[in-house]
Structures are given as structure tokens and as C-alpha cells.
Design a protein around this motif. Structure first.
Motif: not given
Length: 753
Positions: A89-112
Motif C-alpha cells: 500500500l505504501l511502497s518505500g514508506v514506513k509508518l512508525g508509531y509512538e504510543i503513550y499510556d494516559t493513565c486515565t489522567e488529563v495531565t499525563v495526556a497533555m504531557a504526551a
């Protein structure tokens, strides 16, 4: 091998999130390099422990309460990205990811989120402040998450600064559909608006109106609560109680599978527009984002049911957002769905059609009493808040009615028993008029007919009686403008003509037998039969003409009665109607006075006594008519007028003609010239003797003894004068028999008036 990788990844995530964050890299839950990095926010842990330091330090604390379902969602994102990288589907292009755990907390999500917004290919993780971020290249191109609406709203407000696309997989708050405040937010679940609408629809379909609400103490719960209360009130559903629970107790069992396909790599500025227009399929169903960034998916309606001590969750139906309907797969499930109606959840028993709700003192509108709809009101549905008013002009309704009934139109119909009786009496009167006319025509030259004024006057009077009887037919049947105008004017003119003719007869009788020279002279000047009849009738014609021109009677629809509509003739002008009847009454009163004065004249040929009786009947009838007419209401008002017309007409007809018909038919021996002249002579002799004796007494009282001769001569003069007056009366009454009188009677002076 794949299982091992998953377990290792799981271990790394748990290990990383179970320890306090020491460095920014420790904060990352899962990461993989690529040409394009996609960020992810998942509440893998239930909550973050509070800091035990005092004063509290601004640092991210340890997270606890592992959520396996959210962890599986994280793996789904990783798996989807790996599948895309392993495809063409995406020839020559690789998708990466960066996943964070928000811990059900707005403060943590804002830091991410701050890390997502840091500059791309920068040795230091910094977020630059700019007035225009069009050329700014962040390290992350799009964000998946987060789960809770409260966290999503906070994150989205930061991502809006760079219009970074954000796709929510569980955030359903209705406010997120506002593209002014959240322009870069998209989601793969429907808005709470549809969820709440479906819930309200289900409650209404089940016939419930007394329910409780349990929600969470966060933005998602509070917004949903407010929206549901509005929907519930719109459907007349009352809230028995509201319970707000802490947010970490929220139900997290809803799983949404994310299938996202990127067709091509584009510039970051165009990515949001492409995402809004993307369409993908799953299991034959097509999905796309609408104008509010919401995915066109629906809801599953599930039933929690306890069987043998175990709780089971069964799918009952699907809710279609577009058509606002429940799609039930089979008949068995449909029967189960109908069984919900057997569950009673109401504060009060529903009010049946024909009743309305009367709210009690309770604060809830669902607690009420049922009252019957009053008269002329109705209700055609259950639990109506008020009864509807019928159109009082055309419809009516009894107490506790479910419909309005059309009013019946009423008037004095030809089929009415009273109308038939009155018509028979009118027809009988016409027959009497014809019979009297025939009798008088066959006995034209008899003294009785001649003493009645001749055949001409009799015919006019009989014609008036005929018209009066015929006018009653205009009072029966459906009123029309023509009949309303005709019946009043026809009666008024014809009855006036009749009274005018009788007035001339009364005047003639008084003139013929009056022995006062002055009165006789006055009556001679007044007695102009044709002129009297024409003048009296013309005045009535003028009155009726003015009435018809300026305020003519018309048909009126009377809707004041509760159940019927009365068609009646409105008089147009009560003043004109009263003037017409008053004028007839004046003529009748004059006629009565003249006839009353001549009531003691020769009996067999004298009409004065019977005219007096006829006028008395007329007065009694119309004096009685006024209060009865004023108090009678409805379709029988015309019948009252017919009755008084018949009484007046019959009274005058019987008193005027029936005695003469009796003489003509039953006493033919006195209906001869000789008998007539003999009666006149007897009456004249008696009258002259009475006058002479009266004068003699008067003279004897006013004279003395020495004036005896003068008295005798005065007496002779009085006797002679009385004889002259008697002869004049005799000559006026029977002018045709003047020759016979001169031969038969003793010699008397005869003169003619």
C-alpha cells in the motif's frame, strides 16, 4: 514467534508504566521508528497515584490498575500499522508509531501531546512558539486517541494549534462534533447525541416514563446527562433519581475495532482534509466521516439477563442513526424486544383517550392524576397533557370524548310533527275561505251579503285571509333569504289590508245608525272607503319597503346551542319588525273602538259585535305572543309566529263571516227584504221612542208649570227631529228598498246621505 513478540511488548509496557517516569523516553509506552510517525493515546492503566511529597512536585507519578481491554486496543493499532508496512500500500514508506499510556489522567495526556507537537528532526524535544504553523513540521503527523471524552477535548485543543488530525475511537461527547472548537478532530464512533436519542427512543418504545440515571463524574458523563435530560423531557419521561459516580468506575467493555487505511502519503497540510473524505468498508458496510467528523456507525442494543445465576449479555437490535429506527434480526429477538413493554416503569397509570393529565404537587411531571375531558373538549391519545377544544361553531363533544362530533343542522322541517299540524290548520283555513267565498257568491243579492259591504269588499277580505294562511308556509323548511323576506312582508301587508277593509265596515255601521247630527256629519266626511283602504295599506307598504331596503331579514346560522346549529331568519331590524306589528295594532284598535260603539245595533244584520270579538282575539293573541316569542329559543321560534298568525286569522275570519254564513244557511227566513225592513222599522221605532221619552223627561225637569204650552210645542219639535234622524239612518242602510219602505211604513220623512 509472533506470540513471543506480543508478550515481550506487553511486558515492556507494563514494566515501563509501572515505574515512575525518570526520562522522556521512559514516558513512552511503545514506539517504532518510521518515515511517518503516528501518535497513540490509550488509558492502559486505570489511574495515576497521587504524590506523597509535600509540597507536591510537578512530576508524572506511577500508574496502577492495568486495563486488559485497552491494552488489546493498543495492540490493534500496532498490528494495523505493521500490516500496512508489510503490504504494498505504501511502497518505500514506513509508518512508525509512538504510543503513550494516559493513565486515565488529563495531565499525563497533555504531557504526551507536548511530545507530539515537538519539532521534527530536532536533537532536543522542543515545541516552538509561532504565529503561523503552516511550515512547522512536528515529529508526529496524526494522533489516535484518546479513549475518554474529557481527555480527548483537552488534547484536541492543543492539537488544534497545528491542525494535527486526531481520530478518536471511544470519545462520544456531543460537543466534539462542534467543528469551530474542535476543527481537527475525527472519530470512529457516533456522537452521544445519537446514543442518547436511541436511549430515549427505546424508553419511549417500551412505554416507560419513570427512570433513574447513573453517569460518571467527568465531561463525558455530565454532558451526556444534560443532553439526556433534555431528550427525556421532550418525550415526557421523568427522572426519578440521578447518581454520579467517579470516572474510574466507568464501564470500559465497549470495544471498537479500528480499521484505518491510508491510500497515499500526502503533505501534512492536506492530511486532515483527506481523512475527512476517506471511505472504507468492513464486512460489506461502508463507513465515512460526516461534516461533524463523526463516523456513520450505529449502536448495538444489548440485553443484560440473568440465567441460572449467571449474567449474560445478548444483542437484541441495531440502532440506525440515519433513519432513527431499531433493526431487529429475527422474530425471536423481536418478541424479546416486545417483552420490554411488560416491564412497568411509570409513576402514574397512563390516562386513556378522553382524559387529560392533571399534575399533582409532585415536582415530576410524570406523577399525575387523570381527569375526564369536559364538554366540548376531547383527547385522542394516551397521556395527553390537556384536552383539545372542539370548534364550537361546527362541532361538539360530550364529557370524556375522544372525538368531536359534527353539530346537527336544525330548522322547522316539513317532516316535523308540529309543522305538519300547523300546515293542516293553514290548509283548513284556506278551505274555509273558499267555502265562504262560494256561499257569498251564491247569495249575492241577499240582505246579509249586502249588509256586509257587498261582494267586492268581502272578496278583498277573503283574499287577505287566504294570503295570511298561505304566508305560514314560508315559515317552514330550510330558511332562505327569499323566504325570510317574503313571510314577514306578505303577512304585514295582507293583514293590514284585511284590517283596513274591516275598519271601513265598522265606520259604515257607526255612520248608518248614528243619531247625533254633529257626529253624523263628521262621519260622512270621513267615510271614503277606497281612500281609507288605500291609505292604510300604502303606509304599511312603505314601512315594509324601507325595512327590506335598509335592514332586510336574512338567514342566520345560530351556533350558540351546544349540540345543534339552528338555521333561522334574523329579523334584520327589530325596530322595523315592531313598527310593522305596531301599525297593525293601531288600525285594529281604531277598528275595535268603532265596532264597540255599534255593538247594540240590529242583531241579525249587525257585524259590530263580532268585529269587536275578532279584534279582542287578535289583541289577546299578539299580547301573548310577545313574551312567548322573547323566551322561545331554537327551531320552534317560527312555529310560535305561525300559531299567532293562525289564531288572529281564524279569530277574524270566524267572527266576520261565520255568523253570516249561519244566517244564510240555517235562517233563510230572516234573510229576506221584508224581514230586513221589519227589523229596521222595529229598531227605529224603539230608538225614536227612547229618544222622545228621554227628551220629555229632560224638558219636564227643566220647565215650570206656567210654561206647559211651550213644553208641549218643544216636545213636538223633538219628536219631529227624531223622526227625521231615524228616517235618514233607515235610508242609508237599505237604499235599494226605499220605495217599499214608503209604501209599507207609516208616513215618515225619508232623506238620503
Amino acid at each position: 514467534m509472533a506470540l513471543l513478540i506480543i508478550l515481550i511488548t506487553c511486558f515492556m509496557i507494563i514494566l515501563a508504566t509501572s515505574q515512575p517516569c525518570q526520562t522522556p523516553d521512559d514516558f513512552v509506552a511503545a514506539t517504532s521508528p518510521g518515515h511517518i510517525i503516528i501518535g497513540g493515546l490509550f488509558a492502559i492503566h486505570e489511574k495515576m497515584l497521587s504524590s506523597e511529597d509535600y509540597p507536591r512536585r510537578p512530576q508524572i507519578q506511577k500508574c496502577v490498575g492495568f486495563e486488559i481491554s485497552v491494552f488489546l486496543q493498543t495492540l490493534a493499532m500496532i498490528h494495523s500499522i505493521e500490516m500496512i508496512n508489510n503490504s504494498t500500500l505504501l511502497s518505500g514508506v514506513k509508518l512508525g508509531y509512538e504510543i503513550y499510556d494516559t493513565c486515565t489522567e488529563v495531565t499525563v495526556a497533555m504531557a504526551a501531546t507536548l511530545r507530539f507537537l515537538s519539532k521534527f528532526n530536532c536533537s532536543k524535544e522542543t515545541v516552538e512558539f509561532k504565529c503561523d504553523y503552516s511550515s512547522y513540521m512536528p515529529r508526529v503527523k496524526a494522533v489516535i486517541g484518546s479513549g475518554y471524552s474529557e481527555i480527548t477535548m483537552a488534547v484536541s485543543r492543543m492539537l488544534n494549534l497545528q491542525l494535527m488530525p486526531q481520530v478518536g475511537y471511544e470519545s462520544t461527547a456531543e460537543i466534539l462534533s462542534d467543528k469551530i472548537r474542535f476543527p481537527s478532530f475525527l472519530r470512529t464512533v457516533p456522537s452521544d447525541f445519537h446514543q442518547i436519542k436511541a436511549m430515549a427512543h427505546l424508553i419511549q418504545k417500551s412505554g416507560w416514563n419513570w427512570i433513574g440515571i447513573i453517569t460518571t463524574d467527568d465531561d463525558y458523563g455530565r454532558l451526556a446527562l444534560n443532553t439526556f435530560i433534555i431528550q427525556a423531557e421532550a418525550n415526557n419521561v421523568c427522572i426519578a433519581f440521578k447518581e454520579v459516580l467517579p470516572a474510574f468506575l466507568s464501564d470500559n467493555t465497549i470495544e471498537v475495532r479500528i480499521n484505518q487505511t491510508l491510500k497515499k502519503i500526502i503533505l501534512e497540510a492536506q492530511l486532515l482534509g483527506v481523512l475527512k473524505n476517506v471511505t472504507f468498508t468492513d464486512g460489506g458496510n461502508s463507513f465515512h466521516f460526516d461534516a461533524h467528523g463523526d463516523l456513520n456507525t450505529g449502536y448495538d442494543v444489548v440485553l443484560w439477563k440473568e440465567i441460572n445465576g449467571h449474567m449474560t449479555v445478548t444483542k437484541m437490535a441495531e440502532y440506525d442513526l440515519q433513519n432513527d429506527v431499531f433493526i431487529i434480526p429475527d422474530q425471536e429477538t423481536k418478541n424479546e424486544f416486545r417483552n420490554l413493554k411488560q416491564i412497568q416503569s411509570k409513576c402514574s397509570k397512563e390516562c386513556s383517550p378522553g382524559q387529560m393529565k392533571k399534575t399533582t404537587r409532585s415536582q415530576h411531571i410524570c406523577c399525575y392524576e387523570c381527569e375526564n375531558c369536559p364538554e366540548n373538549h376531547y383527547s385522542n391519545q394516551t397521556d395527553m397533557p390537556h384536552c383539545l377544544l372542539c370548534n364550537n361553531e361546527t362541532h361538539w363533544a360530550p364529557v370524556r370524548s375522544t372525538v368531536c362530533f359534527e353539530k346537527e343542522v336544525e330548522y322547522l322541517n316539513w317532516n316535523d310533527s308540529l309543522a305538519i299540524l300547523l300546515l293542516i290548520l293553514s290548509l283548513l283555513g284556506i278551505i274555509f275561505v273558499l267555502v265562504v267565498g262560494i256561499i257569498f257568491t251564491r247569495n249575492l243579492n241577499t240582505p246579509v251579503v249586502k249588509s256586509s259591504g257587498g261582494l267586492r269588499i268581502c272578496y278583498v277580505i277573503l283574499l287577505c285571509h287566504f294570503l295570511n294562511f298561505a304566508s305560514t308556509s314560508f315559515f317552514i323548511g330550510e330558511p332562505q333569504d327569499f323566504t325570510c323576506k317574503t313571510r314577514q312582508t306578505l303577512f304585514g301587508v295582507s293583514f293590514t289590508l284585511c284590517i283596513s277593509c274591516i275598519l271601513t265596515k265598522s265606520l259604515k255601521i257607526l255612520l248608518a245608525f248614528s243619531f247625533d247630527p254633529k257626529l253624523q256629519k263628521f262621519l260622512k266626511c270621513l267615510y271614503k272607503p277606497i281612500l281609507i283602504i288605500f291609505t292604510c295599506t300604502s303606509i304599511q307598504v312603505v314601512i315594509c319597503t324601507l325595512w327590506l331596503i335598509f335592514a332586510a331579514p336574512t338567514v342566520e346560522v345560530n351556533v350558540s346551542l351546544p349540540r345543534v346549529i339552528i338555521l333561522e331568519c334574523e329579523k334584520g331590524s327589530i325596530l322595523a319588525f315592531g313598527t310593522m306589528l305596531g301599525y297593525i295594532a293601531i288600525l285594529a284598535f281604531i277598528c275595535f273602538i268603532f265596532a264597540f260603539k255599534g255593538r247594540k245595533l240590529p242583531e241579525n244584520y249587525n257585524e259590530a259585535k263580532f268585529i269587536t270579538f275578532g279584534m279582542l282575539i287578535y289583541f289577546i293573541a299578539w299580547i301573548t305572543f310577545i313574551p312567548i316569542y322573547a323566551t322561545t329559543f331554537g327551531k320552534y321560534v317560527p312555529a310560535v309566529e305561525i300559531i299567532v298568525i293562525l289564531i288572529s286569522n281564524y279569530g277574524i275570519l270566524c267572527c266576520t263571516f261565520f255568523p253570516k254564513c249561519y244566517v244564510i244557511i240555517c235562517k233563510q227566513d230572516i234573510n229576506t227584504k221584508s224581514a230586513f225592513l221589519k227589523m229596521i222599522y222595529s229598531y227605529s221605532s224603539h230608538s225614536v221612542s227612547s229618544i222622545a221619552m228621554s227628551h220629555a223627561s229632560l224638558d219636564s225637569m227643566n220647565s215650570n208649570v206656567t210654561m206647559t204650552n211651550l213644553s208641549s210645542s218643544g216636545k213636538s219639535a223633538t219628536w219631529q227631529k227624531s223622526k227625521d234622524l231615524q228616517a235618514q239612518a233607515f235610508a242609508h242602510t237599505c237604499r235599494e228598498n226605499a220605495t217599499s219602505v214608503s209604501k209599507t211604513l207609516p208616513r215618515k220623512r225619508i232623506s238620503s246621505i
